[in-house]
Enzyme design. Structure first.
Site, mmCIF file in Angstrom:
data_model
loop_
_atom_site.group_PDB
_atom_site.id
_atom_site.type_symbol
_atom_site.label_atom_id
_atom_site.label_comp_id
_atom_site.label_asym_id
_atom_site.label_seq_id
_atom_site.Cartn_x
_atom_site.Cartn_y
_atom_site.Cartn_z
ATOM 1 N N LYS A 5 11.079 34.409 84.779
ATOM 2 C CA LYS A 5 12.162 34.200 85.750
ATOM 3 C C LYS A 5 11.842 34.828 87.094
ATOM 4 C CE LYS A 5 15.340 36.311 83.395
ATOM 5 N NZ LYS A 5 14.569 36.802 82.258
ATOM 6 N N ARG A 80 24.735 36.217 82.453
ATOM 7 C CA ARG A 80 24.159 36.352 81.115
ATOM 8 C C ARG A 80 25.172 36.122 80.001
ATOM 9 N NH1 ARG A 80 18.973 38.497 80.942
ATOM 10 N NH2 ARG A 80 18.342 39.585 82.810
ATOM 11 N N ARG A 119 3.608 43.454 80.281
ATOM 12 C CA ARG A 119 4.305 43.902 81.490
ATOM 13 C C ARG A 119 4.593 45.404 81.423
ATOM 14 N NH1 ARG A 119 10.149 41.445 82.971
ATOM 15 N NH2 ARG A 119 10.840 42.850 81.332
ATOM 16 N N ARG A 125 7.104 49.885 82.597
ATOM 17 C CA ARG A 125 8.520 49.636 82.334
ATOM 18 C C ARG A 125 8.931 50.318 81.032
ATOM 19 N NH1 ARG A 125 10.659 44.576 84.595
ATOM 20 N NH2 ARG A 125 12.347 44.896 83.118
ATOM 21 N N ARG A 136 16.949 43.119 72.847
ATOM 22 C CA ARG A 136 17.246 42.200 73.958
ATOM 23 C C ARG A 136 17.265 40.749 73.490
ATOM 24 N NH1 ARG A 136 13.193 43.906 78.437
ATOM 25 N NH2 ARG A 136 14.095 42.176 79.588
#
Length: 183
Positions: A5, A80, A119, A125, A136
């Site tokens: 995204k 969301r 990532r 992160r 998630r």
């Protein structure tokens, strides 16, 4: 999570010449800035939980009030939940605006996990651990996936194969955007 995204939103905002409103980035900025909303959001984000709607909506409403967002923007990762969509619809109606289209980047879950773990290594992160990623995905299936049918029913949803190389994904997105703008 991990479908690309942010990558595609950055390219699309440059192509359309509109601002990019990423709720994830806005929440991370609020957290780093130490604002009350940011500190509250951090309690959820650091545990891999979705930030409550009222906090997210406060940030989105504030951003949409800024001058650079007056001619439109690209929302990234928002709404969301159906509750967030209802609040967004109300906010947009109050401002005489509307959603033009909704894009879904469809990907295989195993590939998404691989991307998120990669990532985490590259960007440091803390919210991309295996346990948080699993949580998630569960939250996505329970809270966000119902939006797909909702937007499909409204004629706004366009699905793109997110497993393609990023350039192919972007080309497909541009074709969709062009067809919506001309139609």
């Amino acid at each position: 999570p991990g479908a690309g995204k942010g990558t595609q939103a950055t390219r699309l905002t440059q192509w359309l010449k509109v601002p990019h409103l990423s709720t994830g980035e806005a929440l991370r900025e609020a957290k780093a800035g130490g604002s009350r909303v940011g500190l509250e959001a951090a309690l959820y984000m650091d545990g891999g939980k979705l930030v409550p709607d009222d906090l997210v909506l406060q940030i989105v409403a504030d951003r949409l009030s800024e001058p650079e967002y007056q001619c439109g923007c690209l929302l990234d990762g928002f709404p969301r939940t159906l509750n967030q969509d209802e609040a967004l619809d109300k906010l947009l109606t109050q401002r005489s605006r509307r959603l033009d289209l909704v894009l879904e980047l469809a990907c295989d879950q195993q590939e998404l996990v691989r991307r998120l773990l990669d990532r985490a290594k590259k960007e440091g992160r803390v919210d991309d651990t295996p346990a948080i990623i699993t949580h998630r995905f569960e939250a996505f299936l329970q809270q966000t996936a119902p939006l797909l049918q909702y937007y499909r029913d409204r004629g706004l949803l366009h699905s793109v194969d997110g497993m393609q190389p990023p350039d192919a994904v972007f080309e497909e997105i541009c074709r969709i955007v062009d067809s919506v703008r001309s139609g």
